[in-house]
Design a protein around this motif. Structure first.
Motif: not given
Length: 276
Positions: A101-109, A185-198
């Motif tokens: 079980m891993p941890s990982y860095d978090l948005c918005p960092d 999304n204020a923290q996720l910071k997705l735009d259309l390009d990044s949302a589609e790419a991910n």
């Protein structure tokens, strides 16, 4: 004629306030997880990178592991860590599988793309510690992250991909575009390009890897839709898929079956691999 329209996107993706007792989570997981870690045969805080959160816990069964089972936590890519879920390793361990079980860095960092890269690095490191087939599972945002591991642009190394047998996305988020409409999304910071790419639902699956998309039957409609979406699309692209809405389960107790070796969830996760 039935017309569907979402007016409140925050409510559509809000679990805590829409489940009786839901706002108490993650509190109910803390004590069972801590007790399990104290009693388990575990290697804690194994580093897979240089960051403070770049580590995972590895729980080992008696004898030689049959393979590696991974659980990636959720929290909308913005919260929590590996420590809340240790007790869920009981199911895989009872079946003779190691569980990491891993941890990982978090948005918005960091971005969701960077978190995805970190999970790839974590799984590659885990694969170096435990031999055999690999089954990945993840909950909510973790369901997205493990689904990304079986996309055609997976961050996993070629050797790890060759061992990947099954991905179990539990209440996973597979199309990130709707999240652009939420206050998160204020923290996720997705735009259309990044949302589609991910978005795994907009990508091709790796050949030879099974997908199970699992969700609680009592979850928010958007989680039910997201669950069906990936299984439907990837089935059409040739993947072996299973879509399940488990009755009488909500977003927070749908993962409980991971802690029970004989649960429907654990049977769906491991039986196809062990019988292959």
């Amino acid at each position: 004629m039935i017309v569907h329209r979402i007016e409140d996107w925050d409510d559509a993706y809000e679990n805590g306030r829409n489940i009786p007792g839901g706002t108490e989570y993650p509190g109910p997981w803390v004590e069972p997880a801590a007790r399990f870690r104290e009693a388990a045969n575990a290697r804690l805080d194994i580093a897979y990178g240089e960051g403070a959160r770049h580590c995972y816990d590895l729980f080992l069964p008696e004898g030689t592991p049959r393979g590696l089972f991974v659980f990636v936590h959720g929290g909308y890519w913005m919260a929590l860590d590996k420590s809340y879920w240790s007790h869920l390793a009981a199911g895989p361990l009872a079946r003779g599988w190691a569980c990491a079980m891993p941890s990982y860095d978090l948005c918005p960092d960091v971005s969701i793309a960077e978190i995805t890269r970190q999970i790839g690095a974590a799984v590659d490191h885990m694969a170096g510690e435990v031999a055999g087939p690999i089954v990945l599972s993840g909950h909510s945002a973790g369901g997205h992250l493990v689904s990304a591991m079986m996309c055609h642009d997976s961050p996993l190394s070629a050797s790890t991909q060759a061992r990947l047998r099954h991905v179990v996305s539990i209440s996973g988020l597979h199309d990130l575009r709707p999240l652009m409409n939420t206050s998160r999304n204020a923290q996720l910071k997705l735009d259309l390009d990044s949302a589609e790419a991910n978005s795994p639902a907009l990508k091709r699956p790796l050949p030879g890897v099974r997908l199970t998309a699992w969700v609680g039957g009592g979850e928010r409609q958007e989680f039910l839709r997201q669950n069906a979406l990936l299984a439907n699309i990837w089935h059409g692209l040739g993947a072996v898929t299973l879509e399940v809405a488990e009755p009488d389960r909500h977003h927070f107790n749908v993962i409980d079956g991971l802690g029970d070796a004989s649960s429907p969830l654990m049977r769906a996760a491991l039986d196809p691999v062990e019988d292959a």
